[in-house]
Enzyme design. Structure first.
Site, mmCIF file in Angstrom:
data_model
loop_
_atom_site.group_PDB
_atom_site.id
_atom_site.type_symbol
_atom_site.label_atom_id
_atom_site.label_comp_id
_atom_site.label_asym_id
_atom_site.label_seq_id
_atom_site.Cartn_x
_atom_site.Cartn_y
_atom_site.Cartn_z
ATOM 1 N N CYS A 113 -5.335 8.320 15.079
ATOM 2 C CA CYS A 113 -6.668 8.513 14.492
ATOM 3 C C CYS A 113 -7.779 7.846 15.297
ATOM 4 O O CYS A 113 -8.944 8.200 15.161
ATOM 5 C CB CYS A 113 -6.688 8.032 13.055
ATOM 6 N N HIS A 245 -14.204 7.283 11.008
ATOM 7 C CA HIS A 245 -12.989 8.081 10.820
ATOM 8 C C HIS A 245 -12.866 8.377 9.331
ATOM 9 O O HIS A 245 -12.972 7.483 8.489
ATOM 10 C CB HIS A 245 -11.779 7.296 11.317
ATOM 11 N N ASN A 275 -8.335 14.013 6.156
ATOM 12 C CA ASN A 275 -8.138 13.208 7.369
ATOM 13 C C ASN A 275 -7.620 14.114 8.486
ATOM 14 O O ASN A 275 -6.490 14.581 8.430
ATOM 15 C CB ASN A 275 -7.144 12.077 7.056
HETATM 16 N N1 COA Z 1 -0.494 12.887 -6.606
HETATM 17 C C1 COA Z 1 -0.231 12.263 -7.750
HETATM 18 N N2 COA Z 1 0.313 11.045 -7.809
HETATM 19 C C2 COA Z 1 0.571 10.423 -6.654
HETATM 20 C C3 COA Z 1 0.312 11.032 -5.410
HETATM 21 C C4 COA Z 1 -0.246 12.315 -5.412
HETATM 22 N N3 COA Z 1 -0.545 12.967 -4.278
HETATM 23 N N4 COA Z 1 0.664 10.176 -4.426
HETATM 24 C C5 COA Z 1 1.132 9.056 -5.030
HETATM 25 N N5 COA Z 1 1.074 9.212 -6.373
HETATM 26 C C6 COA Z 1 1.480 8.260 -7.398
HETATM 27 C C7 COA Z 1 2.493 7.265 -6.894
HETATM 28 O O1 COA Z 1 3.772 7.816 -6.982
HETATM 29 C C8 COA Z 1 2.279 6.118 -7.833
HETATM 30 O O2 COA Z 1 2.937 6.403 -9.019
HETATM 31 P P1 COA Z 1 3.737 5.235 -9.819
HETATM 32 O O3 COA Z 1 2.668 4.219 -10.157
HETATM 33 O O4 COA Z 1 4.293 5.961 -10.984
HETATM 34 O O5 COA Z 1 4.726 4.713 -8.835
HETATM 35 C C9 COA Z 1 0.778 6.161 -8.116
HETATM 36 O O6 COA Z 1 0.340 7.476 -7.734
HETATM 37 C C10 COA Z 1 -0.037 5.140 -7.345
HETATM 38 O O7 COA Z 1 0.363 5.167 -5.997
HETATM 39 P P2 COA Z 1 -0.245 4.173 -4.956
HETATM 40 O O8 COA Z 1 0.400 4.379 -3.628
HETATM 41 O O9 COA Z 1 -0.277 2.791 -5.532
HETATM 42 O O10 COA Z 1 -1.767 4.698 -4.899
HETATM 43 P P3 COA Z 1 -2.986 4.096 -4.127
HETATM 44 O O11 COA Z 1 -4.088 3.852 -5.067
HETATM 45 O O12 COA Z 1 -2.592 3.005 -3.174
HETATM 46 O O13 COA Z 1 -3.434 5.338 -3.236
HETATM 47 C C11 COA Z 1 -3.326 6.215 -0.998
HETATM 48 C C12 COA Z 1 -2.547 5.869 -2.264
HETATM 49 C C13 COA Z 1 -2.351 6.755 0.033
HETATM 50 C C14 COA Z 1 -4.365 7.264 -1.328
HETATM 51 C C15 COA Z 1 -4.014 4.940 -0.475
HETATM 52 O O14 COA Z 1 -3.111 3.880 -0.378
HETATM 53 C C16 COA Z 1 -4.632 5.164 0.874
HETATM 54 O O15 COA Z 1 -5.535 5.963 1.027
HETATM 55 N N6 COA Z 1 -4.198 4.415 1.891
HETATM 56 C C17 COA Z 1 -4.738 4.542 3.233
HETATM 57 C C18 COA Z 1 -4.052 5.673 3.865
HETATM 58 C C19 COA Z 1 -4.792 6.189 5.033
HETATM 59 O O16 COA Z 1 -5.939 6.519 4.938
HETATM 60 N N7 COA Z 1 -4.099 6.277 6.146
HETATM 61 C C20 COA Z 1 -4.581 6.842 7.326
HETATM 62 C C21 COA Z 1 -5.276 5.811 8.118
HETATM 63 S S1 COA Z 1 -5.566 6.492 9.674
#
Ligand code: COA
Length: 318
Positions: A113, A245, A275
């Site tokens: 990225c 980004h 993204n």
């Molecule tokens: N739809 C519905 N539920 C989902 C899901 C989806 N697409 N993806 C995950 N969940 C669920 C999980 O299973 C979890 O359920 P549980 O509590 O029953 O276990 C719940 O949602 C929360 O998951 P969590 O991972 O804690 O969510 P979060 O608030 O951390 O958000 C991201 C997840 C990935 C959106 C977030 O961590 C993020 O954006 N991280 C940065 C990633 C990124 O941008 N990377 C690229 C950088 S270049």
């Protein structure tokens, strides 16, 4: 002073737009969850005949046209991508041929990225050293082809696309004022692809520990943004537009808060494109140039962070 000035910008998206609701027909997710956690409302997914190099070529043509030059004036092409058409040759050489450029320096860079920031920084150095006059710097990806469509924690976050800039070396007050790049390979298991030619002999699928990536992203981005401003002898108050980004709306908001930067000065396109990895910064830049938000003379800060980890920023007088 000789600087690399942005002479033109361009971008390209695949034909097919996929909304969150459409995704939810095949993935166990919902529009509500995706919007609340990421700000993403839709993404574009490459179809038959659409590849990283075809999207890159379309974006490049638009950037060359907006720079008002002929393709033959380009003497350097750097394509940032983690999803090349083939393991080799470099997709940059495919773009070169599609543009009808017989001879120039042409190569890919791979910093996921952050790839566009890495490519921009290399092009800036080559222009300043006199090794190039007109550089075409492209970020292009087809991440849809390395996603695990069974993994709802990653597949909802990414899209395909391309963005490009033409940099021209000239004596100017405008142009790239400073760039700063970083990498820390210790975090490589937080965001990676589980395949490759030298290990599995497969392409592999993207794997990510989202929450941990999130935490590092906000800290690293705020730090590198301050660092590049200091290198250009500027402050947060001088910024007209941050072009970040586009990974997640919450990362953008948290980084802006940490810097004391008003949200109105951040270009946001993650809702439209999701993204798109190395494509995301030049795609957001071209969007904001074409819709009139970014004007000549504005002070821009471009920033990105990605797998590796790699991260970087550039301060540019547009
Ligand atoms: N739809 C519905 N539920 C989902 C899901 C989806 N697409 N993806 C995950 N969940 C669920 C999980 O299973 C979890 O359920 P549980 O509590 O029953 O276990 C719940 O949602 C929360 O998951 P969590 O991972 O804690 O969510 P979060 O608030 O951390 O958000 C991201 C997840 C990935 C959106 C977030 O961590 C993020 O954006 N991280 C940065 C990633 C990124 O941008 N990377 C690229 C950088 S270049």
């Amino acid at each position: 002073m000789r600087r690399a000035v942005i002479a033109g910008t361009g971008s390209a998206l695949p034909r097919r737009q996929v909304t969150n609701a459409q995704l939810a027909e095949t993935v166990d997710t919902s529009d509500e969850w995706i919007v609340e956690r990421t700000g993403i409302r839709m993404r574009y997914i490459a179809g038959e005949g659409e590849t990283t190099s075809s999207l890159a070529t379309d974006a490049a043509r638009r950037a060359i046209e907006s720079a008002g030059i002929e393709p033959s004036a380009i003497d350097l092409i750097i394509l940032a991508t983690a999803t090349p058409d083939q393991t080799f040759p470099a997709s940059a050489t495919i773009v070169q041929t599609a543009l009808g450029i017989d001879d120039c320096v042409s190569f890919d860079v791979q910093a996921v990225c952050s790839g566009f920031l890495y490519a921009l920084s290399v092009a800036d150095s080559m222009i300043k050293s006199g090794a190039a006059r007109h550089a075409l710097v492209i970020g292009a990806e087809t991440f849809s082809r390395i996603l695990d469509w069974e993994d709802r924690t990653t597949c909802v976050l990414f899209g395909d696309g391309a963005g490009a800039v033409v940099l021209r070396g000239e004596d100017s007050e405008s142009g790239v004022l400073a760039t700063r790049l970083h990498a820390d390979g210790r975090h490589n298991q937080l965001l990676y692809v589980d395949g490759g030619p030298s290990t599995t002999q497969t392409v592999g699928k993207l794997r990510m520990k989202g929450q941990e990536v999130f935490r590092h992203a906000v800290t690293n981005l705020a730090e590198v943004l301050r660092e590049v401003l200091a290198a250009a002898d500027l402050t947060v108050a001088d910024i007209d537009w941050v072009v970040p980004h586009q990974a997640n709306r919450r990362i953008l908001d948290a980084t802006a808060r940490k810097l004391g930067l008003p949200a109105e000065r951040v270009v946001i396109t993650v809702d439209q494109h999701a993204n798109t990895s190395a494509a995301s910064v030049p795609l957001a830049l071209d969007t904001a140039v074409r819709d009139g938000r970014i004007k000549r003379g504005d002070l821009l800060v471009l920033e990105a962070m990605g797998g590796g980890f790699t991260w970087g920023a550039a301060a540019i007088r547009y």
